[in-house]
Write a protein that holds these residues in place. Structure first.
Motif, mmCIF file in Angstrom:
data_model
loop_
_atom_site.group_PDB
_atom_site.id
_atom_site.type_symbol
_atom_site.label_atom_id
_atom_site.label_comp_id
_atom_site.label_asym_id
_atom_site.label_seq_id
_atom_site.Cartn_x
_atom_site.Cartn_y
_atom_site.Cartn_z
ATOM 1 N N GLN B 66 0.864 -1.181 0.000
ATOM 2 C CA GLN B 66 0.000 0.000 0.000
ATOM 3 C C GLN B 66 0.900 1.230 0.000
ATOM 4 O O GLN B 66 1.861 1.299 0.761
ATOM 5 N N HIS B 68 0.851 5.497 0.248
ATOM 6 C CA HIS B 68 -0.030 6.548 0.772
ATOM 7 C C HIS B 68 -0.580 7.470 -0.312
ATOM 8 O O HIS B 68 -1.443 8.280 -0.044
ATOM 9 N N PRO B 183 2.406 2.117 4.220
ATOM 10 C CA PRO B 183 1.936 1.622 5.519
ATOM 11 C C PRO B 183 2.134 0.117 5.711
ATOM 12 O O PRO B 183 2.321 -0.332 6.830
ATOM 13 N N ALA B 258 -7.827 15.752 -2.288
ATOM 14 C CA ALA B 258 -8.631 15.155 -1.219
ATOM 15 C C ALA B 258 -9.681 14.203 -1.778
ATOM 16 O O ALA B 258 -9.955 13.148 -1.212
ATOM 17 N N GLU B 259 -10.260 14.571 -2.927
ATOM 18 C CA GLU B 259 -11.360 13.752 -3.449
ATOM 19 C C GLU B 259 -10.902 12.385 -3.952
ATOM 20 O O GLU B 259 -11.719 11.507 -4.197
ATOM 21 N N GLY B 261 -9.278 10.440 -2.115
ATOM 22 C CA GLY B 261 -9.416 9.582 -0.948
ATOM 23 C C GLY B 261 -8.150 8.850 -0.550
ATOM 24 O O GLY B 261 -8.194 7.853 0.165
ATOM 25 N N THR B 262 -6.993 9.319 -1.005
ATOM 26 C CA THR B 262 -5.742 8.700 -0.581
ATOM 27 C C THR B 262 -5.347 9.240 0.792
ATOM 28 O O THR B 262 -5.828 10.296 1.217
ATOM 29 N N PHE B 263 -4.426 8.550 1.455
ATOM 30 C CA PHE B 263 -3.948 9.029 2.751
ATOM 31 C C PHE B 263 -3.395 10.444 2.621
ATOM 32 O O PHE B 263 -3.753 11.341 3.378
ATOM 33 N N VAL B 266 -6.264 13.091 1.879
ATOM 34 C CA VAL B 266 -7.178 13.513 2.940
ATOM 35 C C VAL B 266 -6.445 14.081 4.156
ATOM 36 O O VAL B 266 -7.056 14.760 4.977
ATOM 37 N N THR B 267 -5.163 13.814 4.285
ATOM 38 C CA THR B 267 -4.462 14.385 5.434
ATOM 39 C C THR B 267 -3.802 15.709 5.067
ATOM 40 O O THR B 267 -3.082 16.296 5.878
ATOM 41 N N GLY B 268 -4.036 16.174 3.857
ATOM 42 C CA GLY B 268 -3.563 17.519 3.510
ATOM 43 C C GLY B 268 -2.105 17.586 3.101
ATOM 44 O O GLY B 268 -1.527 18.675 3.052
#
Lengths: 96, 484
Positions: B66, B68, B183, B258-259, B261-263, B266-268
């Motif tokens: 995986q 990020h 991860p 963000a859309e 939906g990856t780590f 979405v964590t900026g």
């Protein structure tokens, strides 16, 4: 006991290739586990193989129907950010 | 802001730098045998990507790590990032698709398997596809992209199917950094996390690289530039992979919306700016040939780089087609020979028999007429223009530098992103432009023009092209060479 697959499955084939019991097949909309064949890899591997490679949280369920990989456990995305992610909003402001 | 730290000699930039340039084809530092091998490969040869096409077949859905920057929900048709596809193919479907595309697009020279998972995590599907293609479409070059985790295991098999090119994504050499990118991995029948996982992955990537080089396979290394995570580390990656025999390094910017939906999304985690990317590519180019024209294609892309004709070759459309491959192959040979011949003719020192090509950027609100102020443009449409011919290449986004705010950064700094995004263009068309940006563009060898404001784009492109030609500004196809 047998695992099962929820509708979160993205059909990536990873589990199908690994299952030592040939318990996994491709269904109409997602992959499916044959509960009569699934042994949770007992006698084959220390860890159930599908559960060791599945990349999607909530896609695999245990014998009780509980998610084997709860939100955040595979992606590291904190559950609080998941809703935000779905709505497509940047979440930078939520970070420390 | 300077792109690279100042040195005693003037910094090499753009196409003067090692490993870039539309004229020198970006591969100037490489042995002739390697240049020969990649001269019709659009992903490796910058010159070739204007003339030859590639395709990916999505036969490899499973992944064993995986990252990020990746989200494994990969069936979105509106996205154009790596790892995203619309339909996963069986090897048999893939063969049909390759033949259909090869017949319809004779300049398609390269077939790659790049996912949407990791090809080597799908060894049966991947190698069945390669085995059949090596037999049934022997004129197509075969490539594979991998995260490298299982490379040592499959290096021999890769060499067996005449796979000339392999791309390994190596984002770091330091497992501590790796733990912030990956991860987990699936290795030896277990899910392994953290530094331990990264250590195994990196070890296998480097070992795999060495094994492929020993077997005569050309290896390119991809790295995703992630500001604050691995950006300061990538020059070291460049050196290390060169030492082990990689022939090209491709540093790509992180995509982290963000859309998606990856780590990182979405964590900026922010993506690098154009200027940061170019600065890093410059610093890496000291040790290694760099690739700068990568378009970060989808794992099912079809066509020239930067275009995707995948919708023309969906399963329902190719199902009824019967391809006479020997006939198609003969035509492909003629077309490709003609392209290579014309490229050879067009090669300096004294080119200019065929009309030169210009890359022209257009600022337009609606894509119909030249109606956008240079400073207000959020993106530029890039066109390749030669006498009487125009082809849309791509849209390039730029950060808005003119917001009217009083806290505007220094002019030099504000335009850095624009100059980076337009660096390979000969000119830019807009409805209006300030004098400062005008001068800076000119200094960078990019000719600005607002003479064709409000004209239809096609007409403006033709007239502007004529201007550039008559002013002798197209004798070299790259602006920075003309002015540096």
């Amino acid at each position: 006991m047998s695992f099962s697959i929820s509708d979160r499955c993205v059909n990536c084939y990873a589990c199908l290739d690994l299952c030592p019991s040939n318990a996994i097949s491709q269904g109409v909309s997602q992959f499916h586990i044959d509960s009569l064949r699934c042994t949770e890899c007992a006698g084959h591997f220390a860890d159930p193989q599908c559960a060791s490679i599945c990349p999607v949280e909530g896609a695999l369920l245990d014998g009780e129907g509980q998610a084997l990989h709860p939100p955040g456990s595979l992606t590291g995305i904190p559950p609080t950010l998941r809703v935000v992610a779905m709505e497509g909003q940047p979440a930078a402001s939520l970070l420390p | 802001m300077e792109l690279i730290a100042s040195t005693a000699t003037p910094p090499t930039r753009g196409c003067k730098a090692k490993g870039c340039g539309t004229n020198d084809d970006g591969l100037a530092g490489l042995p002739a045998s390697v240049r020969e091998q990649v001269q019709n490969h659009p992903c490796f040869s910058e010159k070739a990507h204007h003339h030859f096409a590639r395709m990916h077949v999505a036969v490899a859905p499973a992944c064993n790590i995986q990252c990020h920057y990746c989200n494994r929900k990969y069936d979105c048709s509106n996205e154009s990032r790596p790892g995203v596809v619309s339909e996963v193919l069986t090897p048999d479907q893939a063969i049909r698709k390759v033949k259909a595309v090869a017949a319809a697009i004779p300049q398609m020279t390269v077939l790659g398997i790049a996912g949407p998972g990791d090809p080597l995590a799908n060894p049966e599907r991947t190698f069945e596809t390669f085995r059949r293609l090596s037999e049934e479409t022997p004129d197509i070059k075969l490539c594979v992209s991998t995260n490298g985790l299982r490379l040592p295991e499959f290096a021999d098999e890769i060499a067996r199917y005449n796979i000339q090119h392999v791309t390994i994504t190596i984002n770091c050499l330091d497992p501590e950094i790796g733990a912030r990118i990956y991860p987990w991995i699936f290795w030896n029948h277990r899910r392994i996390r953290g530094v331990k996982a990264a250590k195994i992955l990196i070890r296998n990537q480097l070992k795999g690289l060495e094994m492929l080089v020993e077997r005569g396979v050309l290896v390119k290394v991809n790295s995703v530039m992630i500001p604050g995570v691995n950006d300061h580390h990538l020059a070291e990656v460049s050196r290390a992979v060169k030492e082990r025999g990689a022939f090209l390094h491709n540093v790509m910017p992180l995509i982290a919306e963000a859309e998606h939906g990856t780590f990182y999304g979405v964590t900026g985690q922010r993506a690098p700016s154009n200027a940061e990317l170019h600065a890093l590519q410059e610093s890496c180019s000291d040790s290694m040939s760099m690739m700068r024209h990568c378009r970060q294609c989808r794992a099912d892309a079809v066509g020239m780089l930067g275009e995707d004709r995948g919708q023309e070759f969906t399963l329902d459309k190719i199902a009824s087609q019967e391809i006479d491959y020997p006939t198609a192959m003969a035509r492909r040979q003629r077309v490709q020979r003609a392209i290579l011949d014309s490229l050879a003719e067009a090669t300096p020192p004294l080119a200019a028999k065929p009309p030169p090509e210009a890359l022209i950027a257009v600022a337009s609100k609606g894509g119909q007429v030249v109606d956008e102020h240079f400073g207000h443009a959020r993106h530029f449409s890039i066109y390749r223009v030669s006498a009487g011919r125009r082809a849309f290449v791509e849209r390039r986004a730029v950060a808005l530098y003119c917001s009217g705010a009083s806290d505007c950064p220094e002019e030099e700094e504000r335009l850095e992103g624009h100059l980076g995004a337009l660096a390979d263009c000969n000119g830019v068309l807009c409805s209006r432009i300030g004098i400062g940006p005008w001068q800076q563009l000119e200094r960078a060898g990019i000719e600005p023009s607002s003479s064709y404001a409000l004209e239809p784009i096609d007409q403006a492109l033709d007239r502007f092209y004529q201007d550039l030609l008559e002013q002798g500004k197209l004798t070299t196809s790259h602006p920075q060479q003309a002015t540096a």
